[in-house]
Design a protein around this motif. Structure first.
Motif, PDB file in Angstrom:
ATOM      1  N   VAL A 177       0.831  -1.204   0.000  1.00  0.00           N
ATOM      2  CA  VAL A 177       0.000   0.000   0.000  1.00  0.00           C
ATOM      3  C   VAL A 177       0.866   1.255   0.000  1.00  0.00           C
ATOM      4  O   VAL A 177       0.618   2.202  -0.725  1.00  0.00           O
ATOM      5  CB  VAL A 177      -0.919   0.011   1.245  1.00  0.00           C
ATOM      6  N   LEU A 178       1.919   1.230   0.819  1.00  0.00           N
ATOM      7  CA  LEU A 178       2.715   2.449   1.008  1.00  0.00           C
ATOM      8  C   LEU A 178       3.963   2.448   0.116  1.00  0.00           C
ATOM      9  O   LEU A 178       4.447   1.391  -0.277  1.00  0.00           O
ATOM     10  CB  LEU A 178       3.105   2.591   2.475  1.00  0.00           C
ATOM     11  N   VAL A 179       4.450   3.653  -0.162  1.00  0.00           N
ATOM     12  CA  VAL A 179       5.585   3.818  -1.075  1.00  0.00           C
ATOM     13  C   VAL A 179       6.788   4.370  -0.312  1.00  0.00           C
ATOM     14  O   VAL A 179       6.649   5.296   0.480  1.00  0.00           O
ATOM     15  CB  VAL A 179       5.199   4.801  -2.218  1.00  0.00           C
ATOM     16  N   LYS A 180       7.957   3.780  -0.563  1.00  0.00           N
ATOM     17  CA  LYS A 180       9.174   4.236   0.123  1.00  0.00           C
ATOM     18  C   LYS A 180       9.679   5.547  -0.470  1.00  0.00           C
ATOM     19  O   LYS A 180       9.923   5.642  -1.655  1.00  0.00           O
ATOM     20  CB  LYS A 180      10.281   3.194  -0.034  1.00  0.00           C
ATOM     21  N   PRO A 181       9.869   6.560   0.368  1.00  0.00           N
ATOM     22  CA  PRO A 181      10.360   7.849  -0.145  1.00  0.00           C
ATOM     23  C   PRO A 181      11.884   7.890  -0.262  1.00  0.00           C
ATOM     24  O   PRO A 181      12.586   7.170   0.441  1.00  0.00           O
ATOM     25  CB  PRO A 181       9.901   8.829   0.934  1.00  0.00           C
ATOM     26  N   GLU A 182      12.366   8.731  -1.152  1.00  0.00           N
ATOM     27  CA  GLU A 182      13.804   9.020  -1.268  1.00  0.00           C
ATOM     28  C   GLU A 182      14.008  10.497  -0.935  1.00  0.00           C
ATOM     29  O   GLU A 182      13.253  11.343  -1.418  1.00  0.00           O
ATOM     30  CB  GLU A 182      14.297   8.865  -2.711  1.00  0.00           C
ATOM     31  N   ALA A 183      15.073  10.789  -0.195  1.00  0.00           N
ATOM     32  CA  ALA A 183      15.405  12.192   0.069  1.00  0.00           C
ATOM     33  C   ALA A 183      16.171  12.750  -1.125  1.00  0.00           C
ATOM     34  O   ALA A 183      16.960  12.043  -1.732  1.00  0.00           O
ATOM     35  CB  ALA A 183      16.272  12.290   1.308  1.00  0.00           C
ATOM     36  N   VAL A 184      15.893  13.996  -1.485  1.00  0.00           N
ATOM     37  CA  VAL A 184      16.724  14.670  -2.485  1.00  0.00           C
ATOM     38  C   VAL A 184      17.436  15.817  -1.781  1.00  0.00           C
ATOM     39  O   VAL A 184      16.806  16.729  -1.262  1.00  0.00           O
ATOM     40  CB  VAL A 184      15.880  15.221  -3.656  1.00  0.00           C
ATOM     41  N   LEU A 185      18.752  15.725  -1.755  1.00  0.00           N
ATOM     42  CA  LEU A 185      19.543  16.744  -1.067  1.00  0.00           C
ATOM     43  C   LEU A 185      20.033  17.788  -2.068  1.00  0.00           C
ATOM     44  O   LEU A 185      20.147  17.493  -3.254  1.00  0.00           O
ATOM     45  CB  LEU A 185      20.757  16.082  -0.406  1.00  0.00           C
ATOM     46  N   LEU A 335      -5.712   6.642   3.417  1.00  0.00           N
ATOM     47  CA  LEU A 335      -6.184   6.142   4.706  1.00  0.00           C
ATOM     48  C   LEU A 335      -7.147   4.953   4.504  1.00  0.00           C
ATOM     49  O   LEU A 335      -7.080   3.954   5.225  1.00  0.00           O
ATOM     50  CB  LEU A 335      -6.872   7.266   5.487  1.00  0.00           C
ATOM     51  N   GLN A 336      -8.013   5.072   3.504  1.00  0.00           N
ATOM     52  CA  GLN A 336      -8.933   3.960   3.211  1.00  0.00           C
ATOM     53  C   GLN A 336      -8.161   2.697   2.853  1.00  0.00           C
ATOM     54  O   GLN A 336      -8.474   1.608   3.312  1.00  0.00           O
ATOM     55  CB  GLN A 336      -9.890   4.319   2.059  1.00  0.00           C
ATOM     56  N   GLU A 337      -7.140   2.859   2.013  1.00  0.00           N
ATOM     57  CA  GLU A 337      -6.334   1.694   1.616  1.00  0.00           C
ATOM     58  C   GLU A 337      -5.607   1.095   2.815  1.00  0.00           C
ATOM     59  O   GLU A 337      -5.477  -0.128   2.929  1.00  0.00           O
ATOM     60  CB  GLU A 337      -5.302   2.091   0.552  1.00  0.00           C
ATOM     61  N   VAL A 338      -5.127   1.976   3.695  1.00  0.00           N
ATOM     62  CA  VAL A 338      -4.431   1.517   4.903  1.00  0.00           C
ATOM     63  C   VAL A 338      -5.389   0.702   5.773  1.00  0.00           C
ATOM     64  O   VAL A 338      -5.078  -0.384   6.250  1.00  0.00           O
ATOM     65  CB  VAL A 338      -3.854   2.734   5.671  1.00  0.00           C
ATOM     66  N   LYS A 339      -6.608   1.219   5.933  1.00  0.00           N
ATOM     67  CA  LYS A 339      -7.582   0.521   6.783  1.00  0.00           C
ATOM     68  C   LYS A 339      -7.984  -0.820   6.161  1.00  0.00           C
ATOM     69  O   LYS A 339      -8.204  -1.795   6.871  1.00  0.00           O
ATOM     70  CB  LYS A 339      -8.818   1.393   6.984  1.00  0.00           C
ATOM     71  N   GLU A 340      -8.048  -0.811   4.857  1.00  0.00           N
ATOM     72  CA  GLU A 340      -8.399  -2.055   4.171  1.00  0.00           C
ATOM     73  C   GLU A 340      -7.295  -3.091   4.386  1.00  0.00           C
ATOM     74  O   GLU A 340      -7.558  -4.248   4.726  1.00  0.00           O
ATOM     75  CB  GLU A 340      -8.577  -1.759   2.682  1.00  0.00           C
ATOM     76  N   ALA A 341      -6.028  -2.660   4.221  1.00  0.00           N
ATOM     77  CA  ALA A 341      -4.907  -3.580   4.414  1.00  0.00           C
ATOM     78  C   ALA A 341      -4.883  -4.102   5.854  1.00  0.00           C
ATOM     79  O   ALA A 341      -4.564  -5.259   6.111  1.00  0.00           O
ATOM     80  CB  ALA A 341      -3.595  -2.893   4.083  1.00  0.00           C
ATOM     81  N   MET A 342      -5.250  -3.220   6.804  1.00  0.00           N
ATOM     82  CA  MET A 342      -5.255  -3.632   8.213  1.00  0.00           C
ATOM     83  C   MET A 342      -6.532  -4.381   8.580  1.00  0.00           C
ATOM     84  O   MET A 342      -6.695  -4.799   9.728  1.00  0.00           O
ATOM     85  CB  MET A 342      -5.133  -2.377   9.111  1.00  0.00           C
ATOM     86  N   ILE A 344      -9.487  -3.161   8.970  1.00  0.00           N
ATOM     87  CA  ILE A 344     -10.351  -2.463   9.927  1.00  0.00           C
ATOM     88  C   ILE A 344     -11.357  -1.574   9.180  1.00  0.00           C
ATOM     89  O   ILE A 344     -11.870  -0.603   9.708  1.00  0.00           O
ATOM     90  CB  ILE A 344      -9.529  -1.632  10.953  1.00  0.00           C
ATOM     91  N   ASN A 345     -11.605  -1.959   7.945  1.00  0.00           N
ATOM     92  CA  ASN A 345     -12.586  -1.226   7.129  1.00  0.00           C
ATOM     93  C   ASN A 345     -13.933  -1.944   7.236  1.00  0.00           C
ATOM     94  O   ASN A 345     -14.552  -2.294   6.231  1.00  0.00           O
ATOM     95  CB  ASN A 345     -12.115  -1.160   5.674  1.00  0.00           C
ATOM     96  N   TYR A 346     -14.383  -2.177   8.478  1.00  0.00           N
ATOM     97  CA  TYR A 346     -15.501  -3.089   8.727  1.00  0.00           C
ATOM     98  C   TYR A 346     -16.719  -2.863   7.834  1.00  0.00           C
ATOM     99  O   TYR A 346     -17.320  -3.800   7.339  1.00  0.00           O
ATOM    100  CB  TYR A 346     -15.925  -2.991  10.201  1.00  0.00           C
ATOM    101  N   PHE A 347     -17.088  -1.610   7.627  1.00  0.00           N
ATOM    102  CA  PHE A 347     -18.368  -1.383   6.962  1.00  0.00           C
ATOM    103  C   PHE A 347     -18.290  -1.463   5.440  1.00  0.00           C
ATOM    104  O   PHE A 347     -19.291  -1.401   4.765  1.00  0.00           O
ATOM    105  CB  PHE A 347     -18.979  -0.059   7.429  1.00  0.00           C
ATOM    106  N   GLU A 348     -17.065  -1.602   4.927  1.00  0.00           N
ATOM    107  CA  GLU A 348     -16.962  -1.819   3.478  1.00  0.00           C
ATOM    108  C   GLU A 348     -16.706  -3.294   3.192  1.00  0.00           C
ATOM    109  O   GLU A 348     -16.494  -3.672   2.049  1.00  0.00           O
ATOM    110  CB  GLU A 348     -15.807  -1.008   2.873  1.00  0.00           C
ATOM    111  N   ASP A 349     -16.703  -4.113   4.223  1.00  0.00           N
ATOM    112  CA  ASP A 349     -16.227  -5.480   4.094  1.00  0.00           C
ATOM    113  C   ASP A 349     -17.419  -6.447   4.178  1.00  0.00           C
ATOM    114  O   ASP A 349     -17.837  -6.858   5.250  1.00  0.00           O
ATOM    115  CB  ASP A 349     -15.222  -5.738   5.232  1.00  0.00           C
ATOM    116  N   GLN A 350     -17.974  -6.786   3.014  1.00  0.00           N
ATOM    117  CA  GLN A 350     -19.132  -7.673   2.977  1.00  0.00           C
ATOM    118  C   GLN A 350     -18.786  -9.061   3.499  1.00  0.00           C
ATOM    119  O   GLN A 350     -19.619  -9.740   4.103  1.00  0.00           O
ATOM    120  CB  GLN A 350     -19.665  -7.780   1.527  1.00  0.00           C
ATOM    121  N   GLU A 351     -17.553  -9.476   3.254  1.00  0.00           N
ATOM    122  CA  GLU A 351     -17.102 -10.791   3.705  1.00  0.00           C
ATOM    123  C   GLU A 351     -17.196 -10.908   5.222  1.00  0.00           C
ATOM    124  O   GLU A 351     -17.589 -11.944   5.748  1.00  0.00           O
ATOM    125  CB  GLU A 351     -15.634 -10.965   3.295  1.00  0.00           C
TER     126      GLU A 351
END
Ligand code: ATP
Ligand code: MG
Length: 367
Positions: A177-185, A335-342, A344-351
């Motif tokens: 879900v998440l993307v690793k950032p790179e610093a640009v100096l 945030l929605q994607e994070v909750k889905e991965a965790m 804890i998106n109970y009300f979108e989860d028909q399963e």
């Protein structure tokens, strides 16, 4: 891969030439070359409150100062999103979930946090929010899936911490879900951490050793003329040291060959000037005047744009409001994607509903 950029600044004061050369200049260049897909610029008020909890007025005042500084260096709200951190509530939620993936000892080892705790004399009284701000910074970056973060050197441990959180999150919740950032100096070494006019290791709003982007010509002149050079360089003819000579560090960060042609044509470049200074025969006033000319070349257009926006404060206010709305939409999606991965998106989860139904299906209603 899309190029998404996020950076921010704490509204603890006006922005200074350290910010400019360490980060703002990079942002404007990337913007003007169009080498990106999305760019987010955050006024980090929530982070600023972590060590200014008792002084919200200071943060409130400086929101407009930082916004004006952004616009005056040439950040263009039609091409980048400028927003206020506290108005993107998804960032706080993400911080809360990410904090489960970070240990206290890991935060204690963060060199930037360690150093800042010392600077602020917190000793044993470190606010929890301040201690954990690297986690909230990871939330800021990842909420926008930013992969590029143009920062000064002091921020490297923060980017590393964010990368670790991304790694842990994607591993624990088995989803990328998440993307690793790179610093640009910045490319110039002296710009990585510009020292203060007092020679202190870092120009910093909190240390009062800054040349501000909004300073008048007179203020800039006063500050440059008062700068330390080499204490043993007393007479013009004395040999001088270039190392740890703040005027030369600034020349390293700001001067170009064009500046020599325009303001100091008797030297071709900085190396020639440095060599002459080392041998003796160059006065401090001469190098300070040269630095002043260079600073004025950079700061004059910045001051003019600032004046333009100072006369249009309502417009700046709506830029911030619109930017914050847009940033919220983007961060809410993550945030929605994070909750889905965790899961804890109970009300979108028909399963989940189906599992509950089956689990309790055998239980008869009593009457
Ligand atoms: P504070 O003292 O409140 O922390 P600050 O001056 O350190 O303020 P920040 O808002 O923390 O400013 O930093 C914003 C950005 O500017 C960061 O990317 C940081 O690396 C960069 N930066 C700050 N000071 C310098 C400096 N002296 N030289 C180069 N980059 C800098
Ligand atoms: Mg800082």
């Amino acid at each position: 891969m899309k190029k998404i950029i996020l950076t921010g600044d704490r509204p603890t004061g006006r922005l200074h030439i350290g910010h400019y050369v360490g980060s703002l200049k990079n942002r404007v260049e990337i913007q003007n070359k169009g080498q990106y897909d999305e760019m987010y610029i955050m006024i980090a008020d929530a982070q600023a409150l972590t060590d200014n909890a008792d002084n919200p007025e200071k943060i409130r005042e400086n929101i407009m100062e930082v916004a004006l500084d952004y616009l005056s260096v040439g950040l263009d709200p039609s091409r980048v999103t400028i927003f206020i951190q506290s108005h993107v509530s998804a960032l706080t939620e993400l911080t809360f979930y990410y904090s489960n993936l970070v240990t206290v000892s890991r935060l204690q080892r963060n060199p930037t946090v360690k150093n800042e705790i010392k600077l602020r004399n917190f000793e044993a009284n470190i606010p929890v929010g301040f201690f954990t701000y690297p986690i909230s910074q990871a939330a800021d970056i990842t909420a926008f899936k930013a992969n590029i973060v143009p920062v000064g050197e002091d921020q490297l441990p923060m980017i590393e911490q964010a990368r670790e959180i991304v790694h842990a999150f994607n591993r624990v919740y088995k989803k990328d879900v998440l993307v690793k950032p790179e610093a640009v100096l910045p490319e110039t070494e002296a710009a990585l951490r510009l020292p203060g006019t007092d020679g202190n290791a870092k120009m910093s709003k909190s240390l009062g050793n800054c040349i501000y982007l909004a300073d008048s010509k007179e203020e800039v002149e006063r500050k440059i003329m008062g700068m330390y050079t080499d204490p043993d360089h007393i007479h013009v003819s004395d040999p001088g040291k270039v190392e740890n000579n703040t005027v030369f560090t600034y020349l390293d960060a700001f001067s170009t060959e064009k500046d020599f042609q325009k303001f100091l044509p008797e030297y071709k470049n900085l190396d020639e000037l440095k060599n002459h200074y080392r041998r003796g025969g160059v006065g401090d006033v001469k190098i300070k005047k040269f630095l002043l000319n260079i600073m004025e070349e950079i700061l004059t257009p910045i001051r003019e744009r600032r004046k333009y926006y100072e006369a249009r404060i309502d417009e700046v206010y709506s830029i911030l409001e619109e930017g914050s709305k847009h940033a919220s939409e983007v961060a809410n999606k993550t945030l929605q994607e994070v909750k889905e991965a965790m899961k804890i998106n109970y009300f979108e989860d028909q399963e989940l509903l189906e599992t509950y139904r089956q689990k309790y299906a055998g239980n008869k209603e009593e009457n």
